[in-house]
Design a protein around this motif. Structure first.
Motif, mmCIF file in Angstrom:
data_model
loop_
_atom_site.group_PDB
_atom_site.id
_atom_site.type_symbol
_atom_site.label_atom_id
_atom_site.label_comp_id
_atom_site.label_asym_id
_atom_site.label_seq_id
_atom_site.Cartn_x
_atom_site.Cartn_y
_atom_site.Cartn_z
ATOM 1 N N ARG A 20 72.477 74.734 81.008
ATOM 2 C CA ARG A 20 72.522 73.449 81.998
ATOM 3 C C ARG A 20 73.966 73.614 82.424
ATOM 4 N NH1 ARG A 20 71.108 67.673 80.030
ATOM 5 N NH2 ARG A 20 73.010 68.075 78.389
ATOM 6 N N PRO A 26 75.864 61.940 87.802
ATOM 7 C CA PRO A 26 74.774 61.829 87.035
ATOM 8 C C PRO A 26 73.619 61.381 88.007
ATOM 9 C CG PRO A 26 76.268 59.747 86.662
ATOM 10 C CD PRO A 26 77.001 60.734 87.387
ATOM 11 N N ARG A 27 73.822 60.851 89.320
ATOM 12 C CA ARG A 27 72.512 60.914 90.185
ATOM 13 C C ARG A 27 72.285 61.723 91.127
ATOM 14 N NH1 ARG A 27 75.932 56.082 93.131
ATOM 15 N NH2 ARG A 27 77.261 57.759 93.081
ATOM 16 N N PRO A 29 70.481 65.512 92.169
ATOM 17 C CA PRO A 29 69.077 65.846 91.784
ATOM 18 C C PRO A 29 69.226 67.042 90.725
ATOM 19 C CG PRO A 29 70.090 66.764 94.091
ATOM 20 C CD PRO A 29 71.077 65.888 93.269
ATOM 21 N N VAL A 30 67.985 67.206 90.023
ATOM 22 C CA VAL A 30 67.912 68.253 88.799
ATOM 23 C C VAL A 30 66.942 69.221 89.392
ATOM 24 C CG1 VAL A 30 67.005 68.410 86.552
ATOM 25 C CG2 VAL A 30 68.322 66.305 87.153
ATOM 26 N N THR A 56 72.385 69.403 89.182
ATOM 27 C CA THR A 56 72.411 69.855 87.979
ATOM 28 C C THR A 56 71.284 70.815 87.798
ATOM 29 O OG1 THR A 56 73.216 67.959 86.870
ATOM 30 C CG2 THR A 56 71.841 69.365 85.631
ATOM 31 N N LEU A 91 64.338 66.584 80.801
ATOM 32 C CA LEU A 91 65.577 66.515 81.477
ATOM 33 C C LEU A 91 65.415 65.346 82.393
ATOM 34 C CD1 LEU A 91 65.321 70.174 83.136
ATOM 35 C CD2 LEU A 91 67.070 69.193 81.411
ATOM 36 N N SER A 92 64.420 64.856 82.850
ATOM 37 C CA SER A 92 64.654 63.755 83.986
ATOM 38 C C SER A 92 63.231 62.928 83.786
ATOM 39 C CB SER A 92 64.827 64.244 85.137
ATOM 40 O OG SER A 92 64.669 63.217 86.227
ATOM 41 N N VAL A 96 61.623 66.857 89.186
ATOM 42 C CA VAL A 96 62.677 67.783 89.324
ATOM 43 C C VAL A 96 62.208 68.714 90.626
ATOM 44 C CG1 VAL A 96 63.553 67.526 87.072
ATOM 45 C CG2 VAL A 96 62.090 69.210 87.616
#
Length: 294
Positions: A20, A26-27, A29-30, A56, A91-92, A96
């Protein structure tokens, strides 16, 4: 090389290893990024650098490769697709962006179909559109035709890491300025064992199963059934840096690309590897990822 974190995520049969590159915000996109048939997570190193923290990026070593080599079968494109969904869940809570290079593009398309609602837009890098297998070829003949040189490498041994580096530096795809510290880190992640008999960590059974699986109807049809928009970033040149790449305009037309919602972007002057590992190709991949990000 920019720093990354090592992850382990539970999947069927064990834990999937992943890298990663976190965004400062932290907001952000992944992006979940899937590598090719004999590659590993560090094939996305140039993309991670050029993203420059705007998203990320998480890239797994797929089942049977590198740090996930110990994960048992069953292998196959569907197994990788389900592993990708498990990783996305870890992850989320939201969707994603899903990306894949070469075989990873086929995995991404199938994952989006098998797990609708889990993934946002897709970015397919020199893969995802396929053709039915010739009926006159056996499984072994088919694999030789598709990835013969890569299969040969899996059975080779190397005296040390320098010998492995020399082997790859002689590959036509990495001639001239195509070699970089990121490429070196990527190929070295694949190497395992002790001197003087080091070898690729890819499990031959996994590569064979996955390669034949690329011609399954469920896999070939996935890109035509996507529940989300997608972008195909394709290389003009081929695996051995030959003039004819995996795709051209006529091949994509024959594969039905114009009848899909997949936007196509050709990158001139790059090959099947450097469309991902070189700056010119990686910049186009990054543009597509940021365009796809919510």
């Amino acid at each position: 090389m920019i720093p990354y974190e090592e992850l382990r995520v539970p999947v069927a049969g064990g834990e999937l290893a992943a890298l990663r590159w976190p965004a400062p915000d932290p907001r952000a996109p992944v992006v979940l990024a899937l590598h090719g048939i004999t590659a590993n997570a560090l094939s996305w190193g140039a993309v991670a650098r050029l993203l420059a923290g705007r998203a990320t990026l998480v890239a797994p070593d797929l089942r049977g490769r590198a740090a996930s080599a110990a994960l048992p079968g069953p292998y196959g494109i569907a197994a990788h697709a389900d592993d990708a969904a498990a990783l996305a869940d870890a992850l989320s809570p939201g969707r994603v962006v899903l990306a894949g290079h070469s075989m990873g593009a086929f995995v991404a398309a199938l994952a989006a179909v098998r797990h609708p609602g889990r993934f946002g837009p897709l970015v397919l890098v020199d893969g995802g559109f396929g053709f039915p297998a010739p009926t006159h070829l056996s499984a072994d003949e088919l694999m030789t035709a598709v990835i013969g040189p890569a299969m040969d490498r899996l059975s080779m041994t190397f005296a040390d890491r320098a010998a492995y580096r020399s082997f790859w530096q002689a590959h036509p795809a990495f001639a001239g300025d195509a070699w970089s510290p990121e490429v070196d880190a990527y190929i070295q992640r694949d190497l395992t064992g002790e001197e003087p008999a080091m070898r690729s960590g890819c499990r031959l059974e996994a590569v064979r199963t996955d390669g034949v699986g690329l011609f399954r109807e469920e896999v070939l049809s996935a890109v035509h059934e996507l529940p989300v928009p997608a972008t195909l970033v394709w290389a003009r040149r081929g695996l051995m840096d030959e003039e004819q790449g995996l795709y051209d305009e006529s091949r994509l037309a024959a594969a039905g690309r114009p009848g899909t919602a997949v936007r196509a972007v050709c990158v001139e002057g790059v090959n099947h590897y450097t469309v991902l590992t070189g700056d010119k190709g990686a910049r186009e991949v990054v543009r597509a990822l940021l365009r796809a990000a919510p």
